[in-house]
Write a protein that holds these residues in place. Structure first.
Motif, PDB file in Angstrom:
ATOM      1  N   VAL A  45       9.099   2.182  11.647  1.00 20.15           N
ATOM      2  CA  VAL A  45       7.796   1.915  11.054  1.00 20.15           C
ATOM      3  C   VAL A  45       8.085   1.443   9.639  1.00 20.15           C
ATOM      4  N   MET A  46       7.916   0.168   9.434  1.00 22.20           N
ATOM      5  CA  MET A  46       8.342  -0.487   8.203  1.00 22.20           C
ATOM      6  C   MET A  46       7.199  -0.567   7.190  1.00 22.20           C
ATOM      7  N   GLU A  47       7.480  -0.148   5.955  1.00 24.42           N
ATOM      8  CA  GLU A  47       6.523  -0.345   4.864  1.00 24.42           C
ATOM      9  C   GLU A  47       6.669  -1.787   4.390  1.00 24.42           C
ATOM     10  N   VAL A  48       5.707  -2.606   4.710  1.00 21.41           N
ATOM     11  CA  VAL A  48       5.797  -4.027   4.382  1.00 21.41           C
ATOM     12  C   VAL A  48       5.460  -4.280   2.919  1.00 21.41           C
ATOM     13  N   SER A  49       4.285  -3.805   2.493  1.00 25.12           N
ATOM     14  CA  SER A  49       3.843  -4.085   1.139  1.00 25.12           C
ATOM     15  C   SER A  49       2.528  -3.384   0.860  1.00 25.12           C
ATOM     16  N   PRO A  50       2.276  -3.008  -0.389  1.00 26.62           N
ATOM     17  CA  PRO A  50       0.911  -2.639  -0.748  1.00 26.62           C
ATOM     18  C   PRO A  50       0.065  -3.908  -0.812  1.00 26.62           C
ATOM     19  N   ILE A  51      -1.229  -3.763  -0.624  1.00 29.47           N
ATOM     20  CA  ILE A  51      -2.124  -4.915  -0.717  1.00 29.47           C
ATOM     21  C   ILE A  51      -3.372  -4.511  -1.481  1.00 29.47           C
ATOM     22  N   ARG A  52      -3.778  -5.351  -2.427  1.00 29.19           N
ATOM     23  CA  ARG A  52      -4.974  -5.091  -3.226  1.00 29.19           C
ATOM     24  C   ARG A  52      -6.170  -5.802  -2.603  1.00 29.19           C
ATOM     25  N   VAL A  53      -7.196  -5.025  -2.306  1.00 26.28           N
ATOM     26  CA  VAL A  53      -8.436  -5.568  -1.740  1.00 26.28           C
ATOM     27  C   VAL A  53      -9.584  -5.088  -2.632  1.00 26.28           C
ATOM     28  N   PRO A  54      -9.760  -5.700  -3.797  1.00 25.58           N
ATOM     29  CA  PRO A  54     -10.725  -5.186  -4.769  1.00 25.58           C
ATOM     30  C   PRO A  54     -12.174  -5.279  -4.322  1.00 25.58           C
ATOM     31  N   SER A  55     -12.500  -6.201  -3.425  1.00 27.45           N
ATOM     32  CA  SER A  55     -13.887  -6.363  -2.983  1.00 27.45           C
ATOM     33  C   SER A  55     -14.248  -5.442  -1.831  1.00 27.45           C
ATOM     34  N   PRO A  86     -12.733  -0.418  -1.576  1.00 26.95           N
ATOM     35  CA  PRO A  86     -11.966  -1.283  -2.485  1.00 26.95           C
ATOM     36  C   PRO A  86     -10.769  -0.520  -3.050  1.00 26.95           C
ATOM     37  N   GLY A  87      -9.667  -1.236  -3.241  1.00 31.90           N
ATOM     38  CA  GLY A  87      -8.497  -0.583  -3.813  1.00 31.90           C
ATOM     39  C   GLY A  87      -7.207  -1.104  -3.225  1.00 31.90           C
ATOM     40  N   VAL A  88      -6.154  -0.317  -3.380  1.00 35.32           N
ATOM     41  CA  VAL A  88      -4.818  -0.667  -2.900  1.00 35.32           C
ATOM     42  C   VAL A  88      -4.540   0.092  -1.611  1.00 35.32           C
ATOM     43  N   HIS A  89      -4.122  -0.625  -0.583  1.00 34.74           N
ATOM     44  CA  HIS A  89      -3.814  -0.022   0.715  1.00 34.74           C
ATOM     45  C   HIS A  89      -2.397  -0.411   1.134  1.00 34.74           C
ATOM     46  N   ARG A  90      -1.916   0.193   2.193  1.00 33.96           N
ATOM     47  CA  ARG A  90      -0.543  -0.038   2.652  1.00 33.96           C
ATOM     48  C   ARG A  90      -0.550  -0.892   3.922  1.00 33.96           C
ATOM     49  N   VAL A  91       0.368  -1.861   3.959  1.00 34.94           N
ATOM     50  CA  VAL A  91       0.585  -2.651   5.170  1.00 34.94           C
ATOM     51  C   VAL A  91       1.896  -2.197   5.792  1.00 34.94           C
ATOM     52  N   GLN A  92       1.846  -1.859   7.074  1.00 33.50           N
ATOM     53  CA  GLN A  92       3.019  -1.378   7.784  1.00 33.50           C
ATOM     54  C   GLN A  92       3.195  -2.171   9.084  1.00 33.50           C
ATOM     55  N   ALA A  93       4.429  -2.235   9.551  1.00 34.46           N
ATOM     56  CA  ALA A  93       4.736  -2.901  10.816  1.00 34.46           C
ATOM     57  C   ALA A  93       5.519  -1.948  11.713  1.00 34.46           C
ATOM     58  N   SER A  94       5.252  -2.025  12.997  1.00 36.95           N
ATOM     59  CA  SER A  94       5.935  -1.183  13.980  1.00 36.95           C
ATOM     60  C   SER A  94       6.892  -2.029  14.806  1.00 36.95           C
ATOM     61  N   TRP A  95       8.106  -1.504  14.983  1.00 36.53           N
ATOM     62  CA  TRP A  95       9.143  -2.195  15.749  1.00 36.53           C
ATOM     63  C   TRP A  95       9.572  -1.308  16.922  1.00 36.53           C
TER      64      TRP A  95
END
Length: 247
Positions: A45-55, A86-95
């Motif tokens: 389970v890979m931590e890809v990146s945080p992502i900002r979704v302010p709206s 709204p805020g910062v969330h985590r994007v993850q990928a499953s292998w």
């Protein structure tokens, strides 16, 4: 009583079991379609990146314009009808891996099978296919799922208000290619494993891409109160072509 999804959008029992297991390291999520004796396990389970979704408005779509809208100033992305905090969330990928042998050589059968935007860690009680803005549940055909197209075999999560600026590198790439530019490239940040990120610092928003194939379904994982805890994307073939059954 907890939240209950509309039956026209709700995941079936086997789909739900798959979605609940696919981000659990070590879980067996099924057996391979071409070899029912070959189990498929989650190996990373890979931590890809945080992502900002302010709206709080989320687009889940390919950042690439297709041939029909390449001439448009800003091709539309599929914005989800449901909003997230709204805020910062985590994007993850499953292998997953499903080892096999071919012509006397061993292969691990590794592939990326799902990507999610993790809103929070609250337990998910049900899964349902997400509707986009302007889509009506009344027009859903029984047994079908709303999908987004995956131009260039790529999907993305992005803040909707920043969509024009966040997809500019992809539109500019095609303009450069169409103009015959030999060293055309796009101004994105590589995150490894075919993931990329684009940021708009003025708006404090991001776009994170992920590899996909064909049309993809967006699943909303809802809590007891109906709030969204997780947003997962899977290809339309994940259940029929890759996995025979979830266990």
């Amino acid at each position: 009583m907890g939240y209950t999804a509309d039956e026209r959008l709700a995941a079936g029992p086997e789909q739900s079991r798959y979605l609940e297991a696919v981000f659990t390291l070590g879980a067996q999520v099924g057996t391979h379609a071409e070899d029912p004796a070959r189990p498929v396990y989650v190996v990373e389970v890979m931590e890809v990146s945080p992502i900002r979704v302010p709206s709080g408005r989320l687009v889940v779509a390919s950042p690439w314009p297709d041939d029909s809208d390449r001439e448009l100033p800003i091709p539309a992305g599929r914005e989800l009808k449901d909003r997230i905090p709204p805020g910062v969330h985590r994007v993850q990928a499953s292998w997953t891996e499903a080892p096999y042998e071919y012509n006397g050589e061993q292969f691990d059968g590794r592939e990326e099978v799902a990507v999610r935007l993790l809103v929070n860690d609250a337990p998910v009680v049900c899964w349902e296919a997400a509707l986009g803005v302007g889509e009506s549940i009344e027009r859903i055909v029984h047994g079908e799922r709303p999908t987004f197209d995956s131009e260039e075999n790529m999907g993305s999560f992005a803040d909707a208000t920043a969509w024009p600026s966040l997809t500019q590198p992809f539109r500019q790439f095609w303009l450069d290619v169409d103009a015959g530019k030999q060293d055309a490239s796009r101004a994105t940040e590589s995150l490894g494993e075919s993931f990329e990120r684009v940021s708009d610092e003025a708006l404090g928003a991001d776009l994170v891409t992920f590899p996909t194939g064909g049309g993809s379904v967006v699943w909303l994982g809802r809590t007891e109160t109906g709030s969204i805890a997780s947003i997962v994307t899977t290809g339309t073939d994940f259940f029929h072509n890759r996995l025979v059954t979830a266990v």
